[in-house]
Enzyme design. Sequence first.
Site, PDB file in Angstrom:
ATOM      1  N   GLY A 226       0.835  -1.212   0.000  1.00  0.00           N
ATOM      2  CA  GLY A 226       0.000   0.000   0.000  1.00  0.00           C
ATOM      3  C   GLY A 226       0.861   1.249   0.000  1.00  0.00           C
ATOM      4  O   GLY A 226       1.950   1.249   0.566  1.00  0.00           O
TER       5      GLY A 226
ATOM      6  N   ARG B 198       4.165 -16.072  -6.509  1.00  0.00           N
ATOM      7  CA  ARG B 198       2.850 -16.529  -6.990  1.00  0.00           C
ATOM      8  C   ARG B 198       2.262 -15.414  -7.857  1.00  0.00           C
ATOM      9  O   ARG B 198       1.206 -14.867  -7.611  1.00  0.00           O
ATOM     10  CB  ARG B 198       1.912 -16.941  -5.846  1.00  0.00           C
ATOM     11  CG  ARG B 198       1.868 -15.981  -4.705  1.00  0.00           C
ATOM     12  CD  ARG B 198       1.067 -16.515  -3.526  1.00  0.00           C
ATOM     13  NE  ARG B 198       1.155 -15.567  -2.430  1.00  0.00           N
ATOM     14  CZ  ARG B 198       0.289 -14.589  -2.205  1.00  0.00           C
ATOM     15  NH1 ARG B 198      -0.755 -14.425  -2.975  1.00  0.00           N
ATOM     16  NH2 ARG B 198       0.447 -13.760  -1.206  1.00  0.00           N
TER      17      ARG B 198
ATOM     18  N   ASP C 204       6.195  -5.032   5.662  1.00  0.00           N
ATOM     19  CA  ASP C 204       6.668  -6.361   6.047  1.00  0.00           C
ATOM     20  C   ASP C 204       6.664  -7.322   4.854  1.00  0.00           C
ATOM     21  O   ASP C 204       7.614  -8.074   4.637  1.00  0.00           O
ATOM     22  CB  ASP C 204       5.764  -6.888   7.176  1.00  0.00           C
ATOM     23  CG  ASP C 204       6.251  -8.211   7.703  1.00  0.00           C
ATOM     24  OD1 ASP C 204       7.461  -8.327   7.958  1.00  0.00           O
ATOM     25  OD2 ASP C 204       5.435  -9.132   7.840  1.00  0.00           O
TER      26      ASP C 204
ATOM     27  N   THR D 112       4.845   2.301   6.038  1.00  0.00           N
ATOM     28  CA  THR D 112       3.434   1.981   6.280  1.00  0.00           C
ATOM     29  C   THR D 112       2.835   3.101   7.112  1.00  0.00           C
ATOM     30  O   THR D 112       3.480   3.586   8.061  1.00  0.00           O
ATOM     31  CB  THR D 112       3.201   0.645   7.023  1.00  0.00           C
ATOM     32  OG1 THR D 112       1.839   0.626   7.468  1.00  0.00           O
ATOM     33  CG2 THR D 112       4.091   0.432   8.222  1.00  0.00           C
TER      34      THR D 112
ATOM     35  N   ASP E  13       0.556   2.614   9.056  1.00  0.00           N
ATOM     36  CA  ASP E  13       0.147   1.987  10.321  1.00  0.00           C
ATOM     37  C   ASP E  13       1.220   2.072  11.415  1.00  0.00           C
ATOM     38  O   ASP E  13       0.935   1.821  12.579  1.00  0.00           O
ATOM     39  CB  ASP E  13      -0.203   0.509  10.100  1.00  0.00           C
ATOM     40  CG  ASP E  13      -1.485   0.336   9.307  1.00  0.00           C
ATOM     41  OD1 ASP E  13      -2.099   1.351   8.938  1.00  0.00           O
ATOM     42  OD2 ASP E  13      -1.878  -0.819   9.049  1.00  0.00           O
TER      43      ASP E  13
ATOM     44  N   ASP F 229       3.660   0.139  12.169  1.00  0.00           N
ATOM     45  CA  ASP F 229       3.732  -1.091  12.969  1.00  0.00           C
ATOM     46  C   ASP F 229       4.840  -2.044  12.523  1.00  0.00           C
ATOM     47  O   ASP F 229       4.776  -3.239  12.781  1.00  0.00           O
ATOM     48  CB  ASP F 229       2.369  -1.815  12.927  1.00  0.00           C
ATOM     49  CG  ASP F 229       1.979  -2.249  11.515  1.00  0.00           C
ATOM     50  OD1 ASP F 229       2.678  -1.865  10.557  1.00  0.00           O
ATOM     51  OD2 ASP F 229       0.971  -2.970  11.378  1.00  0.00           O
TER      52      ASP F 229
ATOM     53  N   ARG G 299      -4.557  -2.251  10.775  1.00  0.00           N
ATOM     54  CA  ARG G 299      -4.906  -3.666  10.581  1.00  0.00           C
ATOM     55  C   ARG G 299      -4.573  -4.492  11.825  1.00  0.00           C
ATOM     56  O   ARG G 299      -5.418  -5.171  12.381  1.00  0.00           O
ATOM     57  CB  ARG G 299      -4.127  -4.161   9.362  1.00  0.00           C
ATOM     58  CG  ARG G 299      -4.219  -5.618   9.041  1.00  0.00           C
ATOM     59  CD  ARG G 299      -3.681  -5.881   7.662  1.00  0.00           C
ATOM     60  NE  ARG G 299      -4.617  -5.374   6.674  1.00  0.00           N
ATOM     61  CZ  ARG G 299      -5.642  -6.065   6.170  1.00  0.00           C
ATOM     62  NH1 ARG G 299      -5.837  -7.312   6.527  1.00  0.00           N
ATOM     63  NH2 ARG G 299      -6.454  -5.526   5.300  1.00  0.00           N
TER      64      ARG G 299
HETATM   65  O1  F6P Z   1      -1.119  -1.530   5.624  1.00  0.00           O
HETATM   66  C1  F6P Z   1      -1.617  -0.274   5.611  1.00  0.00           C
HETATM   67  C2  F6P Z   1      -3.090  -0.249   5.407  1.00  0.00           C
HETATM   68  O2  F6P Z   1      -3.374   1.104   5.443  1.00  0.00           O
HETATM   69  C3  F6P Z   1      -3.924  -1.036   6.421  1.00  0.00           C
HETATM   70  O3  F6P Z   1      -4.198  -0.347   7.592  1.00  0.00           O
HETATM   71  C4  F6P Z   1      -5.148  -1.350   5.629  1.00  0.00           C
HETATM   72  O4  F6P Z   1      -5.822  -2.471   6.134  1.00  0.00           O
HETATM   73  C5  F6P Z   1      -4.581  -1.614   4.299  1.00  0.00           C
HETATM   74  O5  F6P Z   1      -3.475  -0.773   4.164  1.00  0.00           O
HETATM   75  C6  F6P Z   1      -5.562  -1.416   3.166  1.00  0.00           C
HETATM   76  O6  F6P Z   1      -4.886  -1.620   1.980  1.00  0.00           O
HETATM   77  P1  F6P Z   1      -5.573  -1.807   0.549  1.00  0.00           P
HETATM   78  O7  F6P Z   1      -6.882  -1.086   0.546  1.00  0.00           O
HETATM   79  O8  F6P Z   1      -4.581  -1.204  -0.387  1.00  0.00           O
HETATM   80  O9  F6P Z   1      -5.725  -3.269   0.363  1.00  0.00           O
END
Ligand code: F6P
Length: 384
Positions: free
Chosen positions: A12, A82, A118, A141, A143, A145, A187
Amino acid sequence: MIRRIAINTGGGDAPGLNAVIRSVAVSALNRGWEVLGIRRGYEGLLEDDPEGIIKLDRARVSGIFHLGGTILGTTNRGDPFRYPVMVDGKKVPTDVSSRIVERFKELGIDALVALGGDGSMTLARRLMDRGLPRVVGVPKTIDNDLKGTSVTFGFATAVTTTTDALDKLHSTAQAHRRVIVVEVMGRHAGWIALASGIAGGADVVLLPEIPYDLDRVCEKVRERYLRRSDFAIVVVSEGAMQAGSEAIYKAGKDEFKEHAVLGGIGERLARQIEEQTGCEARSVVLGHLQRGGSPVSYDRLLAQRMGCAAVRYVGSTTSSGMIAQVGGEMVLLPFEQVVGGTRSVALDCDTMQTARDLGICFGDEPAGTFLNRVPAQGTAAAES
Ligand code: F6P
């Protein structure tokens, strides 16, 4: 001796990616190296696209550091082990890792600077086992995290966006004497909810780290109305869970996607609060607004520090690993130390204690329980 490096962005997006790309390119060009950008993770190496690999000269990276998104594009469907390959009109998961290693050799790439979370760090490490040259990862990220680093770029911007939304929602909640439940990203970890909940004056903050009891949440809401503060703001991480329940998803995971799509906890909670307290409730999902827009100055600086540190490590060592901020310094940590886990909110960290002192409810213990608890000196988990 380094002559040519490549950069890619995977997973993301996060505000600050372009600032990293520019800082990597400029500091590498200043050392006399050539810089290639690979589009959409590793896709640009595999697809028949004349723009799949682009030369990042000064003109190409000029004026981008303050822009959101990534000029290279990104994907969370590009796992080379994959990879979706069309066979008889159908996408079949195929291991194309050796093709990627070959393409790196053909292009004479001496090192890769991989910007990602990650998932991207794990892939980089696996590709190195297959023969990819050295990789220096830059953690990304919103997040916040990722293991190993005390902070990731994009987080401050996401918190700023969320706090701004909470400010706006306060006035409408107050005008209508409503409860407004705001679902934010997060998440596995609740850093965005926690930080914006404090900065934006939330009454309740629900995190993936603390399964919440609905009765406690409703108690806090009722207490607000009894005190004649006739509205309440609840911030909930998308990955939060009611005690005894699972996280809520709005779409499943397919064989190419990194993860299933979380969503729906905010609306469910608003309905539950309305039913249980009789107070009118609405929900808002901030979603990808938190990933978009210009990085705030903190993220621009952090992103450029990380990008330049990555190039310095490429030039001065032969090691691979991920750049991390540790004690204010940029260090290179082995991939083994950072992949496969989450840097969760430590429940005794200073920010959590601040929230408890302010009376923010986490849906676990009744408000006030924490006020007279004496913290054991020096035991609070480090958060930065
Ligand atoms: O990992 C970052 C994040 O913002 C998460 O909090 C969220 O669940 C995810 O990306 C959503 O990503 P996408 O909509 O691109 O699948």
